[in-house]
Design an enzyme around this catalytic site. Structure first.
Site, PDB file in Angstrom:
ATOM      1  N   ASN A 110      -2.332  22.323  27.859  1.00 56.46           N
ATOM      2  CA  ASN A 110      -2.365  21.689  26.537  1.00 56.46           C
ATOM      3  C   ASN A 110      -0.946  21.348  26.102  1.00 56.46           C
ATOM      4  O   ASN A 110      -0.010  22.056  26.444  1.00 56.46           O
ATOM      5  CB  ASN A 110      -2.971  22.686  25.528  1.00 56.46           C
ATOM      6  CG  ASN A 110      -3.002  22.139  24.109  1.00 56.46           C
ATOM      7  OD1 ASN A 110      -3.457  21.012  23.874  1.00 56.46           O
ATOM      8  ND2 ASN A 110      -2.527  22.917  23.156  1.00 56.46           N
ATOM      9  N   HIS A 112       1.304  20.977  22.711  1.00 55.08           N
ATOM     10  CA  HIS A 112       1.301  21.336  21.292  1.00 55.08           C
ATOM     11  C   HIS A 112       2.618  20.887  20.656  1.00 55.08           C
ATOM     12  O   HIS A 112       3.691  21.130  21.227  1.00 55.08           O
ATOM     13  CB  HIS A 112       1.117  22.853  21.125  1.00 55.08           C
ATOM     14  CG  HIS A 112       1.064  23.254  19.691  1.00 55.08           C
ATOM     15  ND1 HIS A 112      -0.066  23.067  18.916  1.00 55.08           N
ATOM     16  CD2 HIS A 112       2.011  23.770  18.870  1.00 55.08           C
ATOM     17  CE1 HIS A 112       0.193  23.471  17.682  1.00 55.08           C
ATOM     18  NE2 HIS A 112       1.439  23.893  17.629  1.00 55.08           N
ATOM     19  N   GLU A 150      -8.296  31.952  25.939  1.00 51.11           N
ATOM     20  CA  GLU A 150      -9.199  32.035  24.778  1.00 51.11           C
ATOM     21  C   GLU A 150      -8.448  32.138  23.445  1.00 51.11           C
ATOM     22  O   GLU A 150      -9.041  31.982  22.386  1.00 51.11           O
ATOM     23  CB  GLU A 150     -10.184  33.200  24.955  1.00 51.11           C
ATOM     24  CG  GLU A 150      -9.607  34.590  24.775  1.00 51.11           C
ATOM     25  CD  GLU A 150      -8.863  35.114  25.997  1.00 51.11           C
ATOM     26  OE1 GLU A 150      -8.637  34.341  26.961  1.00 51.11           O
ATOM     27  OE2 GLU A 150      -8.502  36.306  25.975  1.00 51.11           O
TER      28      GLU A 150
HETATM   29  C1  GAR Z   1       0.023  15.103  19.599  1.00 51.45           C
HETATM   30  O1  GAR Z   1       1.147  15.268  18.773  1.00 51.45           O
HETATM   31  C2  GAR Z   1      -0.403  16.433  20.174  1.00 51.45           C
HETATM   32  O2  GAR Z   1       0.662  17.265  20.522  1.00 51.45           O
HETATM   33  C3  GAR Z   1      -1.179  17.018  19.026  1.00 51.45           C
HETATM   34  O3  GAR Z   1      -1.897  15.919  18.493  1.00 51.45           O
HETATM   35  C4  GAR Z   1      -1.201  14.703  18.762  1.00 51.45           C
HETATM   36  C5  GAR Z   1      -2.129  13.771  19.520  1.00 51.45           C
HETATM   37  O4  GAR Z   1      -1.555  12.495  19.678  1.00 51.45           O
HETATM   38  N1  GAR Z   1      -2.026  18.087  19.463  1.00 51.45           N
HETATM   39  C6  GAR Z   1      -2.283  19.164  18.735  1.00 51.45           C
HETATM   40  O5  GAR Z   1      -1.873  19.330  17.599  1.00 51.45           O
HETATM   41  C7  GAR Z   1      -3.151  20.198  19.421  1.00 51.45           C
HETATM   42  N2  GAR Z   1      -3.059  21.470  18.738  1.00 51.45           N
HETATM   43  P1  GAR Z   1      -2.052  11.481  20.800  1.00 51.45           P
HETATM   44  O6  GAR Z   1      -3.567  11.343  20.660  1.00 51.45           O
HETATM   45  O7  GAR Z   1      -1.353  10.208  20.457  1.00 51.45           O
HETATM   46  O8  GAR Z   1      -1.653  12.017  22.146  1.00 51.45           O
END
Ligand code: GAR
Length: 202
Positions: A110, A112, A150
């Site tokens: 993932n 973050h 998890e």
């Molecule tokens: C990204 O900044 C990603 O790191 C974040 O959502 C955005 C998605 O952008 N993810 C989270 O916050 C997960 N906890 P994208 O659809 O343009 O890749």
């Protein structure tokens, strides 16, 4: 040895998916191949990006399936059907339960948008992460790529990159800088690293 088959799970705009598609094209990702993109949102622009790149897509809707268990079972079914060996969560806005994560130990990664363990866990996603960083007043933030277990945002860290916060930053401005300077850089590198490890184990 064949390339590691990768599925990317998305919910929204898909700029991280685009970074992965571009990295495969340019050869930064050479030991893996994006075989499938799965969205839990029919309207995700990420699906359009996948189609443009000629990648197969699937949509799995939790609401239609009724429960988290049924949603995760359907994800597993599709992943198995496509022979997926590595799952990448790239802006996937659903928390996966232990039943799912235990089925893929160190095979789910993932991205973050903060330096874990700051501003992470339940409720910290998307723009909220950057709002929280600005509200706290930290001077440095960044992005983290980690394995998924998890515990939300709790798995082993693979790569991190720091990004400076500037005077007058809004959550939107900061989000864009974290994406450009950190997420789009470290996600492809981490995917290549893990794809290579999986390939070498075959
Ligand atoms: C990204 O900044 C990603 O790191 C974040 O959502 C955005 C998605 O952008 N993810 C989270 O916050 C997960 N906890 P994208 O659809 O343009 O890749």
């Amino acid at each position: 040895m064949s390339k590691t088959r990768i599925a990317v799970l998305v919910s929204g705009g898909g700029t991280n998916l685009q970074a992965l598609i571009d990295a495969e094209k340019s050869g930064i990702i050479k030991n893996g191949s994006i075989a499938l993109v799965i969205s839990n949102n029919t309207n995700a622009y990420a699906l359009e990006r996948a189609r443009t790149a000629g990648i197969e897509t699937a949509v799995v809707l939790r609401k239609e399936l009724g429960s988290a268990e049924a949603f995760e079972a359907e994800l597993k079914r599709i992943l198995t059907e496509h022979g997926i060996e590595l799952i990448v969560l790239a802006g996937f806005m659903a928390i996966l339960g232990k039943g799912f994560t235990d089925a893929y130990p160190e095979r789910i990664i993932n991205v973050h948008p903060s330096l874990i363990p700051s501003f992470c866990g339940k409720g910290f996603y998307g723009l909220h992460v950057h709002e929280a960083a600005l509200a706290y007043g930290v001077k440095v933030t960044g992005a983290t790529v980690h394995f998924v277990n998890e515990i939300p945002d709790g798995g082993r860290i693979i790569l991190q990159k720091a990004v400076e916060i500037r005077e007058g930053d809004t959550p939107e401005v900061l989000q864009r800088r974290v994406m450009e300077e950190a997420e789009w850089q470290i996600l492809p590198r981490a995917v290549e690293q893990v794809a290579k490890e999986i390939k070498e184990l075959k």
